[in-house]
Design a protein around this motif. Structure first.
Motif, PDB file in Angstrom:
ATOM      1  N   SER A 467       0.676  -1.238   0.045  1.00  0.00           N
ATOM      2  CA  SER A 467       0.116  -0.031  -0.039  1.00  0.00           C
ATOM      3  C   SER A 467       0.724   1.491   0.032  1.00  0.00           C
ATOM      4  O   SER A 467       0.319   2.272  -0.036  1.00  0.00           O
ATOM      5  CB  SER A 467      -0.929  -0.124   1.349  1.00  0.00           C
ATOM      6  OG  SER A 467      -0.297  -0.191   2.384  1.00  0.00           O
ATOM      7  N   SER A 468       2.039   1.182   0.297  1.00  0.00           N
ATOM      8  CA  SER A 468       2.946   2.400   0.407  1.00  0.00           C
ATOM      9  C   SER A 468       3.657   2.409  -1.051  1.00  0.00           C
ATOM     10  O   SER A 468       4.654   3.245  -1.145  1.00  0.00           O
ATOM     11  CB  SER A 468       3.952   2.190   1.469  1.00  0.00           C
ATOM     12  OG  SER A 468       3.067   2.112   2.599  1.00  0.00           O
ATOM     13  N   THR A 491      -2.617   2.975  -4.271  1.00  0.00           N
ATOM     14  CA  THR A 491      -3.226   4.467  -4.470  1.00  0.00           C
ATOM     15  C   THR A 491      -2.025   5.545  -4.540  1.00  0.00           C
ATOM     16  O   THR A 491      -2.378   6.540  -5.030  1.00  0.00           O
ATOM     17  CB  THR A 491      -4.099   4.688  -3.327  1.00  0.00           C
ATOM     18  OG1 THR A 491      -3.531   4.651  -2.174  1.00  0.00           O
ATOM     19  CG2 THR A 491      -5.280   4.090  -3.378  1.00  0.00           C
ATOM     20  N   LYS A 492      -0.795   5.132  -3.919  1.00  0.00           N
ATOM     21  CA  LYS A 492       0.271   5.898  -3.810  1.00  0.00           C
ATOM     22  C   LYS A 492       1.307   6.081  -5.014  1.00  0.00           C
ATOM     23  O   LYS A 492       2.128   6.748  -5.178  1.00  0.00           O
ATOM     24  CB  LYS A 492       1.020   5.867  -2.502  1.00  0.00           C
ATOM     25  CG  LYS A 492       0.239   6.100  -1.204  1.00  0.00           C
ATOM     26  CD  LYS A 492       1.265   5.976  -0.084  1.00  0.00           C
ATOM     27  CE  LYS A 492       0.281   6.261   1.179  1.00  0.00           C
ATOM     28  NZ  LYS A 492       1.340   6.389   2.520  1.00  0.00           N
ATOM     29  N   LEU A 493       0.814   4.900  -5.914  1.00  0.00           N
ATOM     30  CA  LEU A 493       1.796   4.661  -6.937  1.00  0.00           C
ATOM     31  C   LEU A 493       1.846   5.846  -7.905  1.00  0.00           C
ATOM     32  O   LEU A 493       0.859   6.282  -8.215  1.00  0.00           O
ATOM     33  CB  LEU A 493       1.325   3.293  -7.768  1.00  0.00           C
ATOM     34  CG  LEU A 493       2.275   2.631  -8.688  1.00  0.00           C
ATOM     35  CD1 LEU A 493       3.561   2.190  -7.807  1.00  0.00           C
ATOM     36  CD2 LEU A 493       1.591   1.588  -9.510  1.00  0.00           C
ATOM     37  N   LYS A 494       3.323   6.078  -8.258  1.00  0.00           N
ATOM     38  CA  LYS A 494       3.748   7.057  -9.328  1.00  0.00           C
ATOM     39  C   LYS A 494       4.249   6.465 -10.649  1.00  0.00           C
ATOM     40  O   LYS A 494       3.903   7.114 -11.628  1.00  0.00           O
ATOM     41  CB  LYS A 494       4.392   8.095  -8.556  1.00  0.00           C
ATOM     42  CG  LYS A 494       3.577   9.097  -7.456  1.00  0.00           C
ATOM     43  CD  LYS A 494       4.271  10.317  -7.238  1.00  0.00           C
ATOM     44  CE  LYS A 494       3.504  10.849  -6.049  1.00  0.00           C
ATOM     45  NZ  LYS A 494       4.289  12.305  -5.763  1.00  0.00           N
ATOM     46  N   ASN A 516      -2.674   9.033  -8.752  1.00  0.00           N
ATOM     47  CA  ASN A 516      -1.343   9.781  -8.636  1.00  0.00           C
ATOM     48  C   ASN A 516      -0.235   9.237  -9.605  1.00  0.00           C
ATOM     49  O   ASN A 516       0.957   9.484  -9.687  1.00  0.00           O
ATOM     50  CB  ASN A 516      -0.642   9.335  -7.087  1.00  0.00           C
ATOM     51  CG  ASN A 516      -1.616  10.175  -6.109  1.00  0.00           C
ATOM     52  OD1 ASN A 516      -1.629  11.281  -6.162  1.00  0.00           O
ATOM     53  ND2 ASN A 516      -1.980   9.499  -4.982  1.00  0.00           N
ATOM     54  N   LEU A 517      -0.660   8.227 -10.331  1.00  0.00           N
ATOM     55  CA  LEU A 517       0.067   7.422 -11.380  1.00  0.00           C
ATOM     56  C   LEU A 517       0.639   8.675 -12.607  1.00  0.00           C
ATOM     57  O   LEU A 517      -0.282   9.406 -13.189  1.00  0.00           O
ATOM     58  CB  LEU A 517      -0.418   6.305 -12.062  1.00  0.00           C
ATOM     59  CG  LEU A 517       0.379   5.219 -12.765  1.00  0.00           C
ATOM     60  CD1 LEU A 517       1.466   4.819 -11.688  1.00  0.00           C
ATOM     61  CD2 LEU A 517      -0.371   4.316 -13.722  1.00  0.00           C
TER      62      LEU A 517
END
Length: 957
Positions: A467-468, A491-494, A516-517
């Motif tokens: 998740s991080s 959800t934090k994936l860029k 956030n991708l």
């Protein structure tokens, strides 16, 4: 206030010559000395925002009850004045020399300006003087060499400059100095000899200055020295052998200099400080030779860093004898042989042996290492064999990098046991087998890089437990199966890199929810079907999706395959068929896609262009008379300056130099000749720039528009000194200023290559255009400079005017940001400034400013940076005006990206370029130019992403 100061000073002088008989009257006079001395000293502060000194009353008989004042119990005289961190502004004035019993004076962490008062050295019993973390400028007074009682002197983190007085050590035979801290200033020149005279010196801290020459050879003649920090200077030559005489030395930092010669073989020998050494840092120099076996005799050593030198040979087994060692950093050398087994049987917090020529297996770790290790970097070596299974038992490990080795190992199932791991980098390390399902059981992983291996099997569904995750790279493997839907939980994936595998099926539609991708690549797999409807996937270019079996996109020329139930009847012309109508169907699909896009994005772009054009026209009309008035004022001021020059009144002001280099001394006597039209090199919202001097003494002088700037020199001085503290390799340093109510000048370095604006748009046909490596260097350097302004100051320094004319280039094309933070010297952001800003920098202004909300924050700079990046990539200006249309660069590039031909925008002048770098940079720039400020990344995040994009492959022969 000034009258009161003069009055009190006069009274103090008068009292000092009156003679009283012995007895009680003498005590009364001494108390008055302390009171009046402190009142005179207080009068030098022009700002006390916290009202910290309100209790200091000149009518009191004694100051012993005043805040921040302590007295000697025996004679009721003031013994200590500590005013740390009270936000006081002003200068260090007179008065304190009357405090005959003062032993401690501490004024750190305030806003004090001006020179260090030489009279402080005349306080007869002063033992501790702390003036750190202010904005003091000028030289160190030579009077300090005669302060025989002084034991502690801290002048760190100021703007002090120039060479040290030649006699600062030579005349110190009676000086009891134990600590001298001059760090974080701008001192230059060589360090004077004569240190042996300071017999009691224990700590000498000169780090983060511009000292040059050799390390003083007599430094080893200070027998009590225990701490030496000369790091981040310009020292050359060898490490002096006299250091081996310092039997009490426990801290030695010579890092980030230009030291040469062999690593000192006396380290650890019987005649050295083997029993005392706790900290050694020689990193980032040019030391050669090998490590002696005697280094293992430094039994007290806790920190050892020799990174980024030219050391070679094997690592001595005696390193395992350093029982107290917690950090060992040896990266970037040419060490060979194997890693000593005993090194992994120690209680180490950090091991960094990366970028060497080490071979053999990774040694097995012991329970001691399990309990302590936090960082392990063995990357870019020639290590082979298995990844030890017990690595999963490193309970405190946060960073693990084994990339670019020859391990040919499976990922042990225990790899998922890490509870605190944030970075796992195993790129190109010869991995085989599958990815363990529990690789993210700890849920703390932020970066997972497994690309460039021979991994097989499916991407585990449990990947959603990461998740991080910020970066997930599994590219260039042999992974098969479908992309798990659980990735939508990241959800934090860029950054998502899955290219060059054997993945099948459709990309899960849920991945479109990853807001956030920023970067995604699924090319060269066996994927089919539609792209996810949301997020970044609808703006992916062809290079990110090509090489698959049948992804449905108008960007691709191949077949489109959908995984749909049999009973569902499809329009045979929607995605193509197998009966010869493929080209016609694809054309219809492309036309539909193109037509639908025009109904949304083109309308938005046209509307935005119309709004901006209308806004510029309205502002131009509304401010026409204002510009005429401003022109009249400018002409009047120019006339005043000219007449002042002729009458000699210009020198009534004072030139304040933060860095008193001899090469700038001529400015004080040549200001009259600076402000002439022939020397003018640029003009902007905040003023006109002139070039002055010759050769190495060349400087740039900005004549500020005086209307709307701070009208009091104290306020102006405070804000300018804050900007002068902004030192970074990608910022133009502010050297000083000149101030009168009618004229304000800023003095800064001159950039020999001129501005990016001139280099990009105004170069001659015969000059060489900027290559892609040049442009990427400018992008990354500019990002780092802005990140420093945004994240190293509280409140952040906002540039407010990011554009190519404010990006200057040195002789190596390194970018230097100029004119940063000048909004700080404005009393308000009035309409004239705003209208001038729109007219001088069309296309760079963030939309929230166009709405007159005037919210000047960091995200405004991010927007301007994004436009600047697009300008660098395309070679086009941010707004171009045709005969019947206006082209806004960011909208144009966004349209080209959605159509799949964004590479057609790339400037052909820069020659060959790597698509895998250019495309992510373009996408990042478009994210930076988002219309919603909260959707733009921070500059710190921009720097991180750029550094990921520019990941050089190691040079392996």
């Amino acid at each position: 206030m000034r009258f009161a100061t003069v009055l009190v000073t006069s009274i103090l002088s008068f009292l000092s010559i009156i003679t009283f008989p012995a007895g009680g009257a003498t005590t009364t006079l001494q108390l008055n000395d302390d009171v009046l001395g402190l009142i005179v000293f207080k009068s030098g502060f022009h700002s006390d925002p916290l009202k910290s000194l309100d209790s200091w009353n000149e009518d009191d008989d004694s100051p012993c009850a005043w805040r921040f004042v302590k007295c000697n119990a025996g004679n009721s005289r003031v013994s200590e004045v500590s005013l740390d961190g009270l936000s006081l502004s002003g200068k260090i004035g007179r008065g304190l020399e009357k405090l005959q019993s003062l032993k401690v004076l501490s004024l750190s962490n305030n806003n004090l300006t001006g020179a260090v008062n030489p009279g402080l050295a005349l306080i007869p019993n002063l033992e501790r003087l702390n003036l750190s973390r202010n904005s003091l400028s000028g030289d160190v007074p030579s009077s300090f060499s005669d302060a025989s009682s002084l034991q502690f002197l801290d002048l760190s983190q100021n703007l002090l400059s120039g060479p040290l007085p030649d006699n600062i050590f030579q005349n110190c035979s009676s000086l009891r100095l134990r600590t001298l801290d001059l760090s974080n200033n701008a001192f230059s020149g060589s360090v004077p000899i004569g240190m042996s005279a300071v017999h009691n010196l224990k700590e000498l801290l000169l780090n983060r200055n511009q000292f040059s020459g050799s390390v003083p050879p007599d430094i080893g003649l200070c027998p009590h020295l225990s701490r030496i920090d000369f790091s981040n200077n310009l020292f050359t030559g060898t490490i002096p052998a006299s250091l081996q005489k310092l039997n009490s030395l426990n801290f030695l930092n010579l890092s980030f200099n230009f030291l040469t010669g062999d690593f000192p073989q006396w380290i650890g020998s019987q005649t050295t400080t083997a029993a005392a050494f706790e900290y050694i840092d020689f990193s980032n120099n040019a030391l050669t030779g090998t490590l002696p076996a005697t280094i293992g005799d430094l039994k007290s050593l806790k920190f050892l860093s020799l990174s980024e030198n030219k050391l070679s040979g094997p690592l001595p087994n005696s390193l395992s004898g350093l029982a107290s060692l917690s950090v060992i950093r040896l990266k970037g050398n040419a060490f060979n042989g194997t890693i000593p087994n005993g090194l992994f049987d120690m209680k180490l917090d950090e091991i960094d042996l990366s970028r060497n020529n080490l071979a053999g297996p990774i040694p097995p770790a012991s329970s001691k290492l399990f309990e302590t290790l936090q960082v392990l970097d063995l990357s870019e070596n020639n290590l082979a064999g298995d990844i030890p299974a017990e690595m999963g038992l490193f309970g405190k490990l946060t960073y693990l990098n084994l990339s670019w080795n020859q391990l040919e190992s499976r990922l042990p199932p225990e790899i998922g046991y890490f509870q605190n791991l944030t970075v796992l980098d195993l790129r190109s390390s010869g991995l085989i087998g599958s990815i363990p399902g529990d690789i993210c059981d700890s849920s703390s992983l932020a970066i997972l890089q497994l690309d460039g291996n021979s991994l097989t099997g499916q991407i585990p569904y449990e990947i959603g437990n990461c998740s991080s995750l910020y970066l997930l790279s599994l590219s260039h493997n042999n992974l098969s199966g479908t992309i798990p839907e659980s990735m939508s939980l990241l959800t934090k994936l860029k950054i998502l890199k899955l290219e060059v595998n054997q993945l099948t099926g459709e990309i899960p539609q849920q991945l479109g929810k990853l807001e956030n991708l920023l970067i995604a690549n699924v090319s060269y797999n066996r994927l089919v079907g539609r792209l996810p409807a949301g997020g970044i996937f609808q703006t992916l270019d062809s290079s990110a999706i090509e090489g698959n079996l049948g992804i449905c996109s108008p960007l691709l020329t191949g077949p489109c395959k959908l995984n749909v139930p049999k009973p569902l009847v499809l329009d045979p012309y929607a995605y193509g068929n197998q009966n010869g109508a493929h080209d016609r169907a694809r054309e219809r699909s492309t036309n539909f896609r193109h037509h639908r896009f025009l109904s949304v994005s083109s309308i938005v772009a046209i509307s935005a262009a119309a709004v901006i054009a209308a806004g510029v026209m309205v502002i131009t009309l509304l401010n026409a008379s204002a510009r005429r008035r401003m022109a009249f004022v400018d002409n009047a001021l120019e006339s005043m300056c000219s007449s002042s020059t002729r009458s000699g009144n210009l020198t009534a002001g004072k030139l304040i130099l933060f860095d008193s280099k001899s090469s700038l001394d001529w400015l004080s006597t040549n200001l009259d000749n600076v402000l002439n039209k022939a020397a003018e090199i640029g003009e902007g919202v905040f003023g006109t720039v002139y070039r002055a001097g010759q050769g190495q003494a060349m400087v740039a002088i900005k004549k500020l528009v005086t209307s709307n700037t701070l009208q009091y020199q104290e306020e102006f001085d405070r804000e300018i000194r804050i900007l002068a503290k902004a030192r970074h390799p990608n910022l133009i340093p502010l050297r000083g200023y000149y101030w009168t109510p009618q004229l304000q000048l800023l003095v800064s370095d001159y950039a020999v290559q001129g501005s990016l604006q001139a280099k990009l748009h105004e170069h001659s046909p015969s000059s060489m255009p900027l290559t892609w490596p040049d442009r990427f260097k400018i992008v990354l350097g500019t990002a780092k400079g802005l990140s420093h302004l945004h994240h190293s100051f509280r409140p952040p320094i906002v540039h407010y005017n990011v554009k190519p004319s404010n990006i200057l280039l040195d002789e190596n094309l390194n970018p230097k940001i100029s004119d940063f933070g000048l909004a700080r010297i404005l009393t308000k952001l009035d309409k004239h400034v705003m209208s001038s800003r729109f007219q001088s920098a069309p296309g760079y202004v963030a939309p929230e400013l166009a709405c007159q909300s005037l919210r000047v924050n960091e995200k405004c700079d991010v927007y301007g940076f994004g436009v600047l990046v697009l300008e660098l990539v395309t070679g086009r200006r941010p707004v171009e005006y045709g005969e019947d249309n206006v082209v806004i660069l960011s909208d144009h590039v966004r349209v080209m990206l959605e159509r799949g031909n964004v590479l057609d925008c790339v400037d052909l002048e820069m020659g060959e370029y790597p698509e895998e770098e250019v495309l992510p940079v373009v996408k990042l720039a478009l994210v930076c130019t988002s219309q919603i400020p909260s959707s733009r990344p921070s500059m710190a995040e921009v720097v991180q992403i750029l550094e990921v994009i520019k990941t050089p492959l190691p040079n392996r022969m």
